[in-house]
Structures are given as C-alpha cells and as structure tokens.
Design a protein around this motif. Sequence first.
Motif, PDB file in Angstrom:
ATOM      1  N   GLY A  47      -5.676   6.622  -0.233  1.00 42.05           N
ATOM      2  CA  GLY A  47      -5.631   5.370  -0.124  1.00 42.05           C
ATOM      3  C   GLY A  47      -5.490   5.122   1.410  1.00 42.05           C
ATOM      4  O   GLY A  47      -5.650   5.998   2.441  1.00 42.05           O
ATOM      5  N   PHE A  48      -4.859   3.943   1.884  1.00 44.47           N
ATOM      6  CA  PHE A  48      -4.708   3.449   3.322  1.00 44.47           C
ATOM      7  C   PHE A  48      -3.919   4.529   4.095  1.00 44.47           C
ATOM      8  O   PHE A  48      -4.027   5.096   5.137  1.00 44.47           O
ATOM      9  CB  PHE A  48      -4.220   2.280   3.369  1.00 44.47           C
ATOM     10  N   LEU A  60     -10.260   2.431   9.028  1.00 41.53           N
ATOM     11  CA  LEU A  60     -10.075   1.929   8.060  1.00 41.53           C
ATOM     12  C   LEU A  60      -9.978   0.455   7.709  1.00 41.53           C
ATOM     13  O   LEU A  60      -9.677  -0.093   6.482  1.00 41.53           O
ATOM     14  CB  LEU A  60      -8.534   2.600   7.541  1.00 41.53           C
ATOM     15  N   LEU A 100     -10.173   4.398  -1.485  1.00 45.63           N
ATOM     16  CA  LEU A 100      -9.254   3.461  -0.678  1.00 45.63           C
ATOM     17  C   LEU A 100      -9.789   2.111  -1.334  1.00 45.63           C
ATOM     18  O   LEU A 100      -8.918   1.035  -1.452  1.00 45.63           O
ATOM     19  CB  LEU A 100      -9.823   3.552   0.642  1.00 45.63           C
ATOM     20  N   HIS A 157       0.747  -1.128  -0.109  1.00 42.85           N
ATOM     21  CA  HIS A 157       0.075  -0.117   0.099  1.00 42.85           C
ATOM     22  C   HIS A 157       0.851   1.340   0.101  1.00 42.85           C
ATOM     23  O   HIS A 157       0.595   2.350  -0.812  1.00 42.85           O
ATOM     24  CB  HIS A 157      -1.046  -0.140   1.276  1.00 42.85           C
ATOM     25  N   GLU A 209       0.799   3.652  -3.384  1.00 42.32           N
ATOM     26  CA  GLU A 209       0.009   4.784  -3.240  1.00 42.32           C
ATOM     27  C   GLU A 209       1.075   6.096  -3.249  1.00 42.32           C
ATOM     28  O   GLU A 209       0.583   7.211  -3.943  1.00 42.32           O
ATOM     29  CB  GLU A 209      -0.436   5.104  -1.535  1.00 42.32           C
TER      30      GLU A 209
END
Length: 146
Positions: free
Chosen positions: A53-54, A67, A78, A41, A45
């Motif tokens: 995103g995360f 999340l 996400l 991630h 990202e």
Amino acid sequence: MLIEICKKTQYACEYSITRDDTTQEHFTLETKTYFLHDICHYVIEKQLQFNKGFWGMLSIGHSLQELFGKENPLTPELRFIEQIVGPIQSVYAGHLPKQQFSQFINHLNFEISDLSLDNCLEEIATIQNHWRNLEIGKSITLTWTL
C-alpha cells in the motif's frame, strides 16, 4: 521505516521519512486534505498487513511523486487498499454508519472483521487526538515495520 510528521501550522504538516536503508524523503502537505487520509492508510495497511500500500511502497523506496494520484499504476494492491481506506475514513468521520461499512467494500470480495474495523477506528482516533493536541512545531512519530 521511521515516519515523523511535524505540525508546521494548523494547515500544513511536514513529513520526514527515514527508510530502513537510511534514505530519506521530506515533503509538506496541506493538513486538512491529507493528514487524516494518510493516517487512515497507515493504520489500515498496518492492521491488515498490506505491505504494498502507500506506506509499504514508500518504505521500499518509491517517492511520494511516484505514488501520488488515485490512478497510480504501480501496484494493484495500492489501488485496492484505496477502496478500503475511503469507507473506513468515512466511518471515522461519521459520514457512513459503521453498520453499513461492509456494504461499501462488498464488491472487493474482501472482509474485515468487526474487531479489525474497531481496532482501526480506535487507532485512527488515538493518532488524531494526539495530533489535535500537538503544539505547532512538534511532531508525532510512527514506525512502519511490515
């Protein structure tokens, strides 16, 4: 945002996140399940500049609990990035040939160049190698700036 991940044992890691506004969050996760996925991630990202995103969501103040889970309702971005992370993680792990990657994200109407994919895989490998060689009790530090 500063991300410190401490290798507590071979099987557990502790995340310490310090956001730009100085708020912090700490959580411990099982390494085998989460570390590689979280690093994928982070790299994806960052490389593709997804700020919702995360890691982007954590950086603006959302908690891990908010999340957590694949059906998270917070942002479409996400959920979208999750569909890219899985195939890239599979390519990295050797479960999916790199040449077939684009077939697995074709339904997203989103393209990742071979160069971007290679850059992601290289950075994931660098972080993973650092983690493998890290002594118990030591940390790696990452910076999130998007």
